[in-house]
Design an enzyme around this catalytic site. Structure first.
Site, mmCIF file in Angstrom:
data_model
loop_
_atom_site.group_PDB
_atom_site.id
_atom_site.type_symbol
_atom_site.label_atom_id
_atom_site.label_comp_id
_atom_site.label_asym_id
_atom_site.label_seq_id
_atom_site.Cartn_x
_atom_site.Cartn_y
_atom_site.Cartn_z
ATOM 1 N N CYS A 77 1.202 -0.853 -0.196
ATOM 2 C CA CYS A 77 -0.445 0.001 -0.222
ATOM 3 C C CYS A 77 0.323 1.038 0.244
ATOM 4 C CB CYS A 77 -1.150 -0.084 1.546
ATOM 5 S SG CYS A 77 -2.030 1.031 0.818
ATOM 6 N N HIS A 174 -3.129 -5.709 1.854
ATOM 7 C CA HIS A 174 -2.235 -5.393 2.866
ATOM 8 C C HIS A 174 -1.907 -6.670 3.287
ATOM 9 C CE1 HIS A 174 -2.376 -1.136 4.543
ATOM 10 N NE2 HIS A 174 -3.211 -0.744 3.233
ATOM 11 N N GLU A 176 -0.628 -8.664 5.447
ATOM 12 C CA GLU A 176 -0.170 -8.826 6.911
ATOM 13 C C GLU A 176 -1.886 -8.449 7.771
ATOM 14 O OE1 GLU A 176 -0.018 -5.904 4.971
ATOM 15 O OE2 GLU A 176 0.005 -4.248 6.015
HETATM 16 N N1 GLN Z 1 -4.012 6.537 0.986
HETATM 17 C C1 GLN Z 1 -1.940 6.365 1.259
HETATM 18 C C2 GLN Z 1 -1.251 6.705 0.903
HETATM 19 O O1 GLN Z 1 -1.262 6.970 0.085
HETATM 20 C C3 GLN Z 1 -2.224 4.498 1.300
HETATM 21 C C4 GLN Z 1 -2.660 3.926 2.811
HETATM 22 C C5 GLN Z 1 -2.344 2.435 3.064
HETATM 23 O O2 GLN Z 1 -1.418 2.707 3.222
HETATM 24 N N2 GLN Z 1 -3.391 1.851 3.766
HETATM 25 O O3 GLN Z 1 -0.290 6.791 1.252
#
Ligand code: GLN
Length: 192
Positions: A77, A174, A176
Site C-alpha cells: 500500500c 495488506h 499483513e
Molecule cells: N492512502 C495512503 C497513501 O496514499 C495509503 C494507504 C495505506 O497504506 N493503507 O499513502
C-alpha cells in the site's frame, strides 16, 4: 534469514508478527545502520507522504535505494507508493520500481473493501490453489508497469493491484492484516 520492516510510520508491527509466525527473524528499521545484515525489507502501509518525509529526515533515502539494488524489498500500500517511480505528484519516492501508481484510487476511507484475487504466481510458489483474500484500505492502483516489471494481480475490472520486478514486490493491499501467510512466504522466496 533476517528481514527488516521499515518502522517510521504505519502498520509495521503487523508485518513483524506475520514474519515471526513464519519463524523468521524480524527487526524494526529506523536508521540506516539497521539495514546491515538484512536479507530483505518490508515497507508497510500507512501514509506514503509521512513515510517519505521521515525517511528524508532520518537520512534513509540513499541507504534504502542502495539496499534495493541488491536485496528484496516489498512495499504494501503506502510502501508500494514509496517504491514506485511515479505518483503524478511531488513527494519523496525511492523510485526503485518501474511502476506508475495512483494514490487513493478506489476512493476514501469508507470505500475500503475486501475481495478475493486469483494470483497464479502465489499458487505456483505455495502449492495452494485457494484464492487470495485481499484487504484494500484507501488503496492505490498500479496504473502501469514498464521495463521488466510484471503484473502479479488485478481486480476483476482489470485494475492492477500487485506487481513484481525481479526481487522487488508491490501490493496495493495488506497481506499483513489477514491470517494468510502466503504472500509473506512468496516474498521470503525472493529474499532467499
Ligand atoms: N492512502 C495512503 C497513501 O496514499 C495509503 C494507504 C495505506 O497504506 N493503507 O499513502
Amino acid at each position: 534469514m533476517k528481514i527488516g520492516v521499515l518502522a517510521l510510520q504505519g502498520d509495521f508491527a503487523e508485518h513483524i508478527a506475520m514474519l515471526r509466525k513464519l519463524n523468521v527473524e524480524a527487526s524494526e528499521v529506523r536508521l540506516p545502520e539497521h539495514l546491515n545484515g538484512l536479507d530483505g525489507l518490508i515497507i508497510p502501509g500507512g501514509e506514503s507522504t509521512t513515510i517519505g518525509k521521515l525517511a528524508v529526515a532520518y537520512n534513509l533515502m540513499e541507504p534504502l535505494k542502495q539496499f534495493g539494488q541488491r536485496h528484496a524489498i516489498w512495499g504494501t500500500c503506502a510502501g508500494a507508493i514509496f517504491l514506485s517511480k511515479d505518483v503524478s505528484r511531488d513527494q519523496p519516492l525511492l523510485g526503485l520500481m518501474d511502476i506508475k501508481v495512483k494514490r487513493n484510487a478506489f476512493g476514501r476511507q469508507i470505500d475500503s473493501f475486501e475481495t478475493d484475487l486469483d494470483i497464479p504466481e502465489l499458487k505456483l510458489a505455495t502449492g495452494s490453489t485457494l484464492p487470495y483474500h485481499a484487504v484494500f484500505i484507501r488503496a492505490p492502483i498500479i496504473e502501469s508497469v514498464s521495463g521488466d516489471a510484471k503484473i502479479l494481480a488485478s481486480v476483476p475490472d482489470g485494475r492492477i493491484v500487485a506487481a513484481q520486478q525481479g526481487h522487488l514486490l508491490a501490493t496495493s493491499f495488506h497481506p499483513e492484516l489477514t491470517g494468510d501467510t502466503r504472500f509473506h512466504e512468496y516474498f521470503l522466496s525472493l529474499a532467499d
